[in-house]
Design an enzyme around this catalytic site. Structure first.
Site, mmCIF file in Angstrom:
data_model
loop_
_atom_site.group_PDB
_atom_site.id
_atom_site.type_symbol
_atom_site.label_atom_id
_atom_site.label_comp_id
_atom_site.label_asym_id
_atom_site.label_seq_id
_atom_site.Cartn_x
_atom_site.Cartn_y
_atom_site.Cartn_z
ATOM 1 N N CYS A 296 6.688 115.891 -1.436
ATOM 2 C CA CYS A 296 6.955 115.339 -2.710
ATOM 3 C C CYS A 296 5.788 115.779 -3.614
ATOM 4 C CB CYS A 296 6.809 113.852 -2.932
ATOM 5 S SG CYS A 296 5.303 113.140 -2.379
ATOM 6 N N THR B 237 37.950 89.523 16.499
ATOM 7 C CA THR B 237 36.445 89.245 16.274
ATOM 8 C C THR B 237 36.333 87.984 16.480
ATOM 9 O OG1 THR B 237 37.157 89.243 14.129
ATOM 10 C CG2 THR B 237 36.653 91.539 14.961
ATOM 11 N N SER C 34 31.555 85.183 -5.189
ATOM 12 C CA SER C 34 32.321 85.182 -6.368
ATOM 13 C C SER C 34 31.845 84.019 -7.227
ATOM 14 C CB SER C 34 33.831 85.477 -5.998
ATOM 15 O OG SER C 34 33.900 86.747 -5.654
ATOM 16 N N ARG D 28 15.678 89.615 14.978
ATOM 17 C CA ARG D 28 14.987 88.737 15.891
ATOM 18 C C ARG D 28 14.855 89.348 17.461
ATOM 19 N NH1 ARG D 28 18.941 86.211 13.417
ATOM 20 N NH2 ARG D 28 19.985 85.989 15.413
ATOM 21 N N GLU E 258 2.679 114.085 5.842
ATOM 22 C CA GLU E 258 1.865 115.206 5.600
ATOM 23 C C GLU E 258 0.341 114.676 5.308
ATOM 24 O OE1 GLU E 258 5.602 116.486 2.970
ATOM 25 O OE2 GLU E 258 4.374 114.490 3.684
ATOM 26 N N GLU F 37 27.729 93.266 7.834
ATOM 27 C CA GLU F 37 28.325 92.199 8.751
ATOM 28 C C GLU F 37 29.111 90.981 8.043
ATOM 29 O OE1 GLU F 37 25.988 90.967 12.044
ATOM 30 O OE2 GLU F 37 24.511 92.630 11.854
ATOM 31 N N SER G 273 33.415 82.917 17.661
ATOM 32 C CA SER G 273 33.268 84.225 17.954
ATOM 33 C C SER G 273 32.013 84.334 18.813
ATOM 34 C CB SER G 273 33.067 85.001 16.700
ATOM 35 O OG SER G 273 32.000 84.618 16.086
ATOM 36 N N TRP H 289 29.778 84.091 22.122
ATOM 37 C CA TRP H 289 29.542 85.524 22.078
ATOM 38 C C TRP H 289 30.716 86.247 22.585
ATOM 39 C CZ3 TRP H 289 26.197 86.207 18.425
ATOM 40 C CH2 TRP H 289 25.034 85.314 18.177
ATOM 41 N N LEU I 274 20.619 86.423 9.553
ATOM 42 C CA LEU I 274 20.745 87.755 9.520
ATOM 43 C C LEU I 274 19.535 88.608 9.408
ATOM 44 C CD1 LEU I 274 24.149 87.763 6.938
ATOM 45 C CD2 LEU I 274 24.062 88.299 9.441
#
Length: 381
Positions: free
Chosen positions: A80, A170, A231, A216, A54, A305, A177, A179, A213
């Site tokens: 808002c 996969t 973990s 790019r 706005e 991912e 993997s 590509w 990750l």
């Protein structure tokens, strides 16, 4: 005066320009018409802390030399009414002298949630809220599915991405993997990363692939945050994920563990990570609690991912909302990894029902969007 469908549709197109820009704020567009029906201002929400749609549209009108007195503002989301990173948009509209505001859909943020409309009406401005089933209202909520999820469910919208062969592999048995899919599909995957608030992976992927990750393969005004499920706090402090990408100053790194280790935590935090301990059963991270915590950290869309083990945990615990799958026209045979280590099921009643929402060629590959049935109910409540 009848609704100006063209201005509503244009406001939605403007909102789509905020797709990779406005996180964690919603994607909003605004078109302002003068009292005699001319378009005098337009805009969409900018980066967090910058003007909302706005205000951008009002400034556009001012730069054109047009008065907004008696104007009508068409905005995709309820303006808002609270002070956040920026002042209330309601105040800006009132001060500009607009006499009518057409709103595609209400804001689910409890700090707004109807208060914006009330504020405008209290100032004598006519407010028109579209019916919930209006195409622009539906498209606005869909565009902001992560924001609505965070505000209503208290968790991000979780989208699991994977690239696989036509027979569901996969990665090969030896882990190779790259590509499976082509360059166009990989670039498209980066576009989906760019729209997310955060990208999530597991410690297995960090140790095996050492990925960054980041985004790019296309220009990105901001980088999504990075989330690692680890973990035992095994993330190496020298991992590439700590290398700041372009626009890296906006990226935060959250590492969730189940077993605290003070020395490892200190090393990771020295590298810029935030370590959160959320123990669950079996010495694993409590994934459901993690999603709730990420929502408090303003994560709307979470782009997953990861490897088949963590993917399986997310599916098994019912935490996935949507699948983004790239299928390559090739067969890789037995012995490799699949999408998720999940099952085996004892009956078809245990299956996870999905609904295809998009099937489209991307280069030589096929992109499939499949949504878990019923997961988007909050969009229609």
């Amino acid at each position: 005066m009848p609704l100006d469908q063209g201005s509503l549709s244009e406001a939605l197109r403007l909102a789509q320009q905020s797709l990779t820009l406005s996180n964690p704020n919603p994607r909003v567009g605004c078109v302002i018409l003068s009292a005699d029906g001319r378009e005098i201002g337009r805009g969409h929400t900018q980066q967090a802390g910058s003007p909302h749609a706005e205000v951008v549209a009002l400034r556009d009108a001012a730069q054109r030399g047009d008065s907004t007195r008696g104007a009508t503002a068409h905005v995709t989301l309820e303006p808002c009414s609270h002070h956040g990173r920026t002042p209330p948009c309601c105040d800006a509209l009132i001060a500009a002298g607009v006499t009518k505001v057409v709103v595609a859909t209400g804001d689910p943020n409890p700090k707004v949630a109807g208060r914006g409309l009330e504020c405008l009406r209290a100032a004598g401005i006519e407010v028109e809220l579209l019916p919930a089933d209006h195409p622009v209202a539906l498209a606005t909520r869909e565009l902001n599915i992560g924001f609505f999820s965070r505000m209503i469910r208290g968790t991000p919208w979780v989208r699991m991405k994977a690239a696989m062969s036509l027979d569901g592999v996969t990665a090969l048995g030896n882990g190779v993997s790259q590509w499976i899919t082509g360059e166009a599909a990989r670039a498209d995957g980066h576009a989906w990363r760019a729209r997310a608030c955060a990208v999530l992976t597991g410690i297995g992927t960090v140790l095996e692939d050492d990925p960054m990750l980041d985004v790019r393969q296309l220009p990105a005004p901001r980088q999504p945050h990075l989330v690692v499920v680890d973990s035992k706090l095994e993330t190496p402090p020298a991992a590439r994920l700590f290398q700041a990408p372009a626009q890296g100053h906006t990226r935060k790194i959250f590492i969730y563990c189940a077993v605290p280790d003070a020395s490892r935590q200190a090393a990771l935090e020295q590298g810029g990570a935030t370590v959160i301990t959320l123990p669950g059963p079996g010495g694993k991270v409590d994934l459901a609690a993690m999603l709730r915590d990420l929502a408090t950290r303003e994560v709307n869309e979470l782009h997953l991912e990861a490897g088949h083990k963590l993917n399986g945990s997310f599916i098994r615990e019912g935490l996935v909302d949507e699948f983004l799958l790239y299928l390559a026209p090739q067969l890789l045979g037995a012995g490799g990894s699949g999408l998720a280590n999940w099952g085996p099921l004892q009956s078809l009643d245990q299956r996870l029902p999905l609904r295809f929402t998009g099937v489209e060629p991307v280069g030589d590959d096929l992109r499939i969007l499949a949504r878990v049935q019923g997961r988007d109910h909050f969009l229609h409540a």
